[in-house]
Design an enzyme around this catalytic site. Structure first.
Site, PDB file in Angstrom:
ATOM      1  N   HIS A   1      -7.066  -5.859   2.207  1.00 12.26           N
ATOM      2  CA  HIS A   1      -5.929  -5.287   2.935  1.00 12.26           C
ATOM      3  C   HIS A   1      -5.371  -6.356   3.866  1.00 12.26           C
ATOM      4  CE1 HIS A   1      -6.852  -0.869   2.237  1.00 12.26           C
ATOM      5  NE2 HIS A   1      -8.036  -1.393   1.987  1.00 12.26           N
TER       6      HIS A   1
ATOM      7  N   HIS B   1     -10.305  -5.305  -3.350  1.00  7.66           N
ATOM      8  CA  HIS B   1      -8.978  -5.614  -2.807  1.00  7.66           C
ATOM      9  C   HIS B   1      -9.107  -5.968  -1.340  1.00  7.66           C
ATOM     10  CE1 HIS B   1      -9.717  -1.284  -2.463  1.00  7.66           C
ATOM     11  NE2 HIS B   1      -9.062  -1.337  -1.309  1.00  7.66           N
TER      12      HIS B   1
ATOM     13  N   ASP C   1       0.852  -1.190   0.000  1.00  2.00           N
ATOM     14  CA  ASP C   1       0.000   0.000   0.000  1.00  2.00           C
ATOM     15  C   ASP C   1       0.889   1.242   0.000  1.00  2.00           C
ATOM     16  OD1 ASP C   1      -3.217   0.571   0.973  1.00  2.00           O
ATOM     17  OD2 ASP C   1      -1.770   2.221   1.107  1.00  2.00           O
ATOM     18  N   ILE C   2       0.526   2.210  -0.840  1.00  2.00           N
ATOM     19  CA  ILE C   2       1.342   3.420  -1.004  1.00  2.00           C
ATOM     20  C   ILE C   2       1.289   4.299   0.253  1.00  2.00           C
ATOM     21  CG2 ILE C   2      -0.408   4.969  -1.997  1.00  2.00           C
ATOM     22  CD1 ILE C   2       1.618   5.596  -4.227  1.00  2.00           C
TER      23      ILE C   2
ATOM     24  N   ASN D   1     -12.940  -3.154   2.479  1.00  2.00           N
ATOM     25  CA  ASN D   1     -13.858  -2.022   2.605  1.00  2.00           C
ATOM     26  C   ASN D   1     -14.843  -2.079   1.443  1.00  2.00           C
ATOM     27  OD1 ASN D   1     -12.570  -0.858   4.867  1.00  2.00           O
ATOM     28  ND2 ASN D   1     -10.991   0.016   3.552  1.00  2.00           N
TER      29      ASN D   1
ATOM     30  N   VAL E   1     -10.792   3.095  -3.698  1.00  2.00           N
ATOM     31  CA  VAL E   1     -10.439   2.478  -4.986  1.00  2.00           C
ATOM     32  C   VAL E   1     -11.496   1.411  -5.284  1.00  2.00           C
ATOM     33  CG1 VAL E   1      -8.743   1.171  -6.293  1.00  2.00           C
ATOM     34  CG2 VAL E   1      -7.969   2.929  -4.674  1.00  2.00           C
TER      35      VAL E   1
HETATM   36  P1  AMP Z   1      -9.801   1.382   0.205  1.00  2.00           P
HETATM   37  O1  AMP Z   1     -10.375   1.622  -1.181  1.00  2.00           O
HETATM   38  O2  AMP Z   1     -10.185   2.445   1.171  1.00  2.00           O
HETATM   39  O3  AMP Z   1     -10.074   0.023   0.746  1.00  2.00           O
HETATM   40  O4  AMP Z   1      -8.227   1.494   0.115  1.00  2.00           O
HETATM   41  C1  AMP Z   1      -7.493   1.762  -1.034  1.00  2.00           C
HETATM   42  C2  AMP Z   1      -6.038   1.693  -0.669  1.00  2.00           C
HETATM   43  O5  AMP Z   1      -5.275   1.765  -1.868  1.00  2.00           O
HETATM   44  C3  AMP Z   1      -5.552   2.827   0.240  1.00  2.00           C
HETATM   45  O6  AMP Z   1      -5.020   2.252   1.445  1.00  2.00           O
HETATM   46  C4  AMP Z   1      -4.484   3.535  -0.595  1.00  2.00           C
HETATM   47  O7  AMP Z   1      -3.388   3.971   0.172  1.00  2.00           O
HETATM   48  C5  AMP Z   1      -4.086   2.445  -1.591  1.00  2.00           C
HETATM   49  N1  AMP Z   1      -3.570   2.939  -2.861  1.00  2.00           N
HETATM   50  C6  AMP Z   1      -4.139   3.876  -3.669  1.00  2.00           C
HETATM   51  N2  AMP Z   1      -3.388   4.048  -4.775  1.00  2.00           N
HETATM   52  C7  AMP Z   1      -2.334   3.201  -4.673  1.00  2.00           C
HETATM   53  C8  AMP Z   1      -1.204   2.908  -5.489  1.00  2.00           C
HETATM   54  N3  AMP Z   1      -1.007   3.536  -6.673  1.00  2.00           N
HETATM   55  N4  AMP Z   1      -0.308   1.983  -5.066  1.00  2.00           N
HETATM   56  C9  AMP Z   1      -0.496   1.361  -3.878  1.00  2.00           C
HETATM   57  N5  AMP Z   1      -1.546   1.575  -3.064  1.00  2.00           N
HETATM   58  C10 AMP Z   1      -2.449   2.493  -3.442  1.00  2.00           C
END
Ligand code: AMP
Ligand code: ZN
Length: 120
Positions: free
Chosen positions: A103, A101, A31-32, A88, A97
């Site tokens: 976590h 996915h 995760d970024i 989520n 996003v």
């Molecule tokens: P969520 O949609 O809230 O479950 O989480 C999306 C996750 O994707 C977040 O923790 C972001 O930090 C992560 N994220 C978004 N863009 C990128 C990326 N380009 N590379 C890695 N992680 C990412």
């Protein structure tokens, strides 16, 4: 594949990510914006927007994502002390996003409630 999806771009190598595992069904990358010392996202190649969009044929894929989470957890030495997996789904869960996915979080005690813990 969805044209504006950040995770589809990572899967297609149009965007860089720190990939730690890949097979024919899923990719796993760091995760970024990590919420824990180990924070890995396990992402299916198939563009499924949210958990609610799962179809019957995706049940094996969801199982496989959890097997990969276990494997990655072992690779990052989280199996002794434990870890958390989270999906989520939608606005109230803070999903940002819209490509399904999982976590994988670990490397510190995750004692806070999920809500206090930055959404994951
Ligand atoms: P969520 O949609 O809230 O479950 O989480 C999306 C996750 O994707 C977040 O923790 C972001 O930090 C992560 N994220 C978004 N863009 C990128 C990326 N380009 N590379 C890695 N992680 C990412
Ligand atoms: Zn996508």
């Amino acid at each position: 594949m969805s044209a504006d999806c950040v995770f589809c771009k990572i899967i297609n190598r149009d965007l860089d990510a720190d990939i730690v595992y890949e097979d024919e069904q899923v990719v796993a990358f760091k995760d970024i914006n990590p919420a824990a010392p180990v924070h890995i996202l396990i992402v299916p190649h198939k563009h499924i927007p949210t958990l609610l969009d799962l179809e019957e044929d995706d049940e094996a894929l969801i199982g496989h994502m959890h097997s990969v989470a276990n494997q990655v957890a072992r690779d990052f030495k989280l199996d002794k002390k434990g870890f958390r997996v989270v999906i989520n789904c939608g606005a109230d869960a803070g999903q940002v996003v819209f490509h399904l996915h999982l976590h994988l979080l670990g490397g510190r005690p995750l004692l806070q409630t999920i809500a206090k813990d930055r959404g994951v």
